[in-house]
Design an enzyme around this catalytic site. Structure first.
Site, PDB file in Angstrom:
ATOM      1  CB  THR A 342      -0.844   0.067   1.393  1.00 60.17           C
ATOM      2  OG1 THR A 342      -1.536  -1.239   1.385  1.00 60.17           O
ATOM      3  CG2 THR A 342      -1.627   1.221   1.514  1.00 60.17           C
ATOM      4  N   GLY A 424       1.472  -1.311   4.901  1.00 65.16           N
ATOM      5  CA  GLY A 424       1.972  -2.617   5.687  1.00 65.16           C
ATOM      6  C   GLY A 424       1.091  -3.514   6.253  1.00 65.16           C
ATOM      7  N   GLY A 425      -0.205  -3.641   5.429  1.00 64.89           N
ATOM      8  CA  GLY A 425      -1.075  -4.660   5.880  1.00 64.89           C
ATOM      9  C   GLY A 425      -1.545  -4.702   7.517  1.00 64.89           C
TER      10      GLY A 425
END
Length: 531
Positions: A342, A424-425
């Site tokens: 992202t 970073g999920g």
């Protein structure tokens, strides 16, 4: 408030330059963000793109915060029967490309908000040709390949080399690019030029939509032209929580915004127990566990929610979670983590209007499917659906999958307004909490709050383990004590990209701005008076 101060931050300096240019020409924070969003899709194509999703938080002084959900829904043909014979949805290739791309519709909806701002002074938004110019030139003439691009290419080469359009777009004669090489994306340049000329709606209702639909079908995707025609980005009411330091905002389902708010709402009740940086980290990690348990139990497509997520922020619920947290003891943590790649960017314009924005493909290069006729790489967000009947994330047409994406915003009691976030999920809520806590509760300068050593519980982009990772510089301070409290941890290199690319923009009550970006990225941040 003094006007004429601006700020912008992005994880690639070319995106910051694009945003800054628009702000210095008198553009709105939204216009600057669209210019940067198009640019970063070109220079960081492994992280995000026009074939991905977006979420916006938009703040106008004196007005209620506005959210935009520009995430894609599953195609009409994306049924359990379509995936018969599969145990799970493929993560790469045509069948992974099953949800609509919402990012461009989000730009369009946000620009409509910008035009509403302009109406008060009888002004007009800048033309799309101006907003997209940097992106067009970089796609046409080339941008320098970064280390993060090279690393992502190495990691995904075996999976993506044979996927439609990937090699011709993102490899150099079938081989990997090297850091410092020049990457050109001529087909994407032509698509951006067409959008500038015909309007962003061409992506969903015009020639670009028709070409994308044809290319996706050829790749084996269930997406068809009707899915483009039926898609709309939507304005949404953000979730919010009032704490002792101010009001915090994030996005509702299908994002994990509730987890980000829960971590900080819990920490607000507990932080005075801590005396050291180790105590801070431990408490935030334990707050994260409680927030993720709640998130995994409830967050799904908005139409499937079993409860109002805002009720998790009720004081009674927060107190119950606080009782599960102890300063001297870590709770055991078996947990299935979510990954994701992202970009996050923040902006403030000369009128004090601010944006917190996130744009994503999900995994590196998404599905890997590139539309040959448009140069657009498609997301694989739909691979987080489940093929198990009765699952909270069960696949179904027109439903949205769970999203790790969640840009953040805060209105502090002392008048500061803060746009912040990260990629970073699984790490997004944790990094948001770390930088916010350091800056607001513990009074670190904004750049230090972002740059100092971080930690991450569970899996982030590029990683599959579920333990606690700590950067070496912070481990030197905290690791021994955290192990003594029961944390299962590993030490990773300092300034590690595993920890995400964070950033923040702050507008102070007197009108001056601060902005910072993450040294773990290729970004830059600008703040100050209009030149």
């Amino acid at each position: 408030m003094n006007k004429n101060t601006i700020a912008f931050t992005a994880p690639h300096f070319k995106a910051t330059e694009a945003g800054q240019k628009i702000l210095e020409q008198g553009g709105t924070a939204i216009e600057a963000m669209v210019a940067a969003a198009a640019t970063i899709a070109v220079v960081y194509p492994h992280m995000n793109g026009l074939g991905g999703d977006g979420f916006w938080l938009i703040s106008e002084p004196g007005k209620a915060l506005l959210g935009i959900d520009a995430s894609g829904k599953a195609a009409e043909r994306a049924t359990l029967d379509f995936y018969k014979g599969h145990d799970s949805i493929p993560s790469r290739g045509g069948k992974a490309a099953l949800t609509m791309a919402g990012a461009v519709a989000g730009w369009q909806e946000a620009l409509a908000v910008s035009q509403e701002w302009q109406a008060a002074s009888n002004a007009q938004n800048m033309p799309l040709s101006t907003l997209l110019d940097d992106a067009i030139q970089l796609a046409k003439n080339g941008s320098e390949v970064t280390k993060t691009y090279v690393d992502a290419s190495k990691k995904t080469f075996a999976d993506l080399v044979s996927v439609q359009g990937f090699g011709s777009s993102f490899l150099k004669g079938g081989s990997l690019y090297r850091e410092g090489d020049t990457l050109t994306l001529p087909a994407l340049a032509q698509t951006l030029e067409q959008l500038a000329e015909k309007g962003l709606d061409d992506f969903y209702h015009g020639d670009i939509a028709a070409r994308l639909a044809k290319d996706l079908a050829t790749a084996g995707s269930p997406i068809r032209l009707a899915d483009f025609h039926s898609y709309q980005a939507k304005r949404v009411e953000p979730l919010q929580i009032k704490t002792s330091v101010g009001t915090l905002y994030n996005l509702p389902a299908p994002t994990q915004g509730i987890a980000s708010l829960l971590i900080l709402a819990l920490y607000d009740k507990l932080y005075k127990q801590g005396k050291t940086a180790t105590d801070m980290a431990h408490l935030l990690i334990e707050c994260t566990k409680q927030a993720f348990i709640a998130r995994n139990q409830f967050v799904t497509d908005a139409s499937r929610l079993a409860m109002d997520l805002a009720s998790l922020l009720d004081d009674e619920q927060l107190e119950k979670m606080c009782h599960e947290i102890a300063l001297e003891r870590a709770q055991p943590w078996p947990h299935q983590a979510k990954q994701g790649d992202t970009i996050w960017m923040g902006a403030c314009d000369s009128e004090g209007r601010m944006v917190s924005y996130i744009q994503s493909l999900y995994w590196e290069f998404g599905s890997g499917v590139v539309s040959p006729s448009t140069g657009i790489v498609w997301n694989n967000r739909g691979s987080s659906f489940s093929l198990q009947k009765g699952s909270l994330q069960e696949l179904g047409p027109n439903l949205k999958p769970f999203h790790t994406l969640n840009p953040a915003f805060a209105e502090l009691n002392d008048g500061r307004r803060m746009s912040y976030g990260t990629m970073g999920g699984e790490g997004q809520p944790q990094t948001q909490a770390a930088l916010f806590s350091r800056y607001v509760y513990h009074n670190l300068p904004l750049d230090k709050a972002i740059s100092e050593g971080r930690w991450l519980l569970g899996r982030t982009w590029g990683d599959v383990s579920h333990n606690l990772k700590i950067e070496r510089d912070f481990a030197d301070i905290a690791a021994e004590e955290l192990v003594a409290r029961g944390h299962d941890l590993v030490i990773v290199d300092a300034c590690n990209e595993l920890m995400g690319h964070a950033g923040a923009v702050v507008l102070h009550q007197d009108g001056h701005t601060d902005a910072a970006t993450d040294p773990r990225s290729d970004g830059s941040a600008i703040s100050g008076a209009l030149r």
